[in-house]
Design an enzyme around this catalytic site. Sequence first.
Site, PDB file in Angstrom:
ATOM      1  N   ARG A  33       0.843  -1.209   0.000  1.00  0.00           N
ATOM      2  CA  ARG A  33       0.000   0.000   0.000  1.00  0.00           C
ATOM      3  C   ARG A  33       0.879   1.261   0.000  1.00  0.00           C
ATOM      4  NH1 ARG A  33      -3.465  -3.540  -0.020  1.00  0.00           N
ATOM      5  NH2 ARG A  33      -4.620  -4.493   1.721  1.00  0.00           N
ATOM      6  N   GLU A 177     -12.068 -16.031  10.139  1.00  0.00           N
ATOM      7  CA  GLU A 177     -12.238 -15.378   8.826  1.00  0.00           C
ATOM      8  C   GLU A 177     -11.982 -16.334   7.665  1.00  0.00           C
ATOM      9  OE1 GLU A 177      -9.516 -12.113   8.053  1.00  0.00           O
ATOM     10  OE2 GLU A 177     -10.697 -11.399   6.370  1.00  0.00           O
ATOM     11  N   LYS A 219     -15.989 -13.611  10.629  1.00  0.00           N
ATOM     12  CA  LYS A 219     -15.637 -12.524   9.699  1.00  0.00           C
ATOM     13  C   LYS A 219     -15.709 -13.064   8.275  1.00  0.00           C
ATOM     14  CE  LYS A 219     -12.083  -9.136   8.578  1.00  0.00           C
ATOM     15  NZ  LYS A 219     -11.179  -8.135   9.139  1.00  0.00           N
ATOM     16  N   GLY A 262     -12.731  -6.885   1.321  1.00  0.00           N
ATOM     17  CA  GLY A 262     -12.312  -7.728   0.210  1.00  0.00           C
ATOM     18  C   GLY A 262     -11.981  -7.064  -1.111  1.00  0.00           C
ATOM     19  N   GLY A 263     -11.816  -5.742  -1.101  1.00  0.00           N
ATOM     20  CA  GLY A 263     -11.492  -5.069  -2.354  1.00  0.00           C
ATOM     21  C   GLY A 263     -12.672  -4.293  -2.942  1.00  0.00           C
ATOM     22  N   ARG A 294      -9.279  -2.172   4.038  1.00  0.00           N
ATOM     23  CA  ARG A 294      -9.167  -1.221   2.922  1.00  0.00           C
ATOM     24  C   ARG A 294     -10.336  -0.244   2.862  1.00  0.00           C
ATOM     25  NH1 ARG A 294      -7.988  -5.838  -1.325  1.00  0.00           N
ATOM     26  NH2 ARG A 294      -8.973  -6.989   0.366  1.00  0.00           N
TER      27      ARG A 294
HETATM   28  P1  13P Z   1     -10.228  -5.917   3.786  1.00  0.00           P
HETATM   29  O1  13P Z   1     -11.397  -5.246   4.447  1.00  0.00           O
HETATM   30  O2  13P Z   1      -9.285  -4.952   3.155  1.00  0.00           O
HETATM   31  O3  13P Z   1     -10.635  -7.031   2.897  1.00  0.00           O
HETATM   32  O4  13P Z   1      -9.370  -6.578   4.942  1.00  0.00           O
HETATM   33  C1  13P Z   1     -10.018  -7.234   5.957  1.00  0.00           C
HETATM   34  C2  13P Z   1      -9.083  -8.145   6.605  1.00  0.00           C
HETATM   35  O5  13P Z   1      -8.879  -8.078   7.787  1.00  0.00           O
HETATM   36  C3  13P Z   1      -8.405  -9.140   5.772  1.00  0.00           C
HETATM   37  O6  13P Z   1      -7.836 -10.109   6.566  1.00  0.00           O
END
Ligand code: 13P
Length: 339
Positions: A33, A177, A219, A262-263, A294
Amino acid sequence: MNEAELIKTAKAMVADNKGLLAMDESNPTCNKRFAALGIPQTAEMRRRYREMIVTTPRLKEGVNGAILYDETVRQKLSDGTPFVEAVIDAGIIPGIKVDMGAKELAGFPGEKITAGLDGLRERLSEYSEMGLRFAKWRAVLKIGDSIPTRRCIENNAIVLARYAALCQEAGLVPMVEPEVLMEGKHDLKTCLSVTEQVLHIVFDQLHKQRILAEGMILKPNMILPGSDCSEQSSTDEIAETTVKCLLRCVPASVVGVAFLSGGQSSKLATERLNAMNKKYKPKMPWALVFSFSRALQHPSIDIWNGKEENIEKAQQALHHRVKLNAAACRGEYKPDMEK
Ligand code: 13P
């Protein structure tokens, strides 16, 4: 395992229609980033960036917790306060990413298994002593030609359940997650069927390995068409499909579901979360909140750009995003609030 304490923490993580801030990028991801913005990729710049985030005034108005990274919990703010203490002082529950990243799954080309179980019991005990209260582990499932395979999903689910059991033993709430990636040409229906299979297998393993459902947070990904799918779906379709999937798979005893972004763009992630809570809140037995990285950190990272003089503006942008997402948890977000 102190069940009452785990349940109390899990409830506090998703209380009051507020979510969680993921600021747990590994060094390579954080550097990626920074590289895109021309920011030096050093431990000191990562420290400054994280200081900008945790010293954002009134951050707790929209988040109950923050997920930190191992490097950060060993660092200090410029005034010498350890990060974990600073987060607690800000009224936010500190958590930590404990997986060691997704690696190639031997024998299964194109698929991944998450590393990090070795030595985890000892690491969790150290984190617990540092004051961390929950721990995140990310499994990655990619949709493609004949993947994900059932074996890959099962392997990841077993590992997720082992990690979750160790967390609960150590008194940390596991934030489980299993991410089905958005990248690909697949459609909404495919994402639904894959995510449904993944969540069923994950909850089966969590049950088999005696995880206390009331003392964990899920998550998941939202149910989305692949980023390269020619047919994109409306917000209402995505909200309906995602809630349907979760209702089919997530036990009512789980207290909270906190999405990854997730983008997705910041705006779309907020809009979709809002649509789910606005329309389906009375139907859902768990709190439905955010745990974005993000989608929360943009645009503040762009504004900060590594420069001291931009901190205040970057913090305002972060606070604004956090408040918009808290509104989405109540189903009260409106696009004109973006201004
Ligand atoms: P993003 O919200 O950028 O997808 O990241 C969440 C996260 O914790 C990924 O492990």
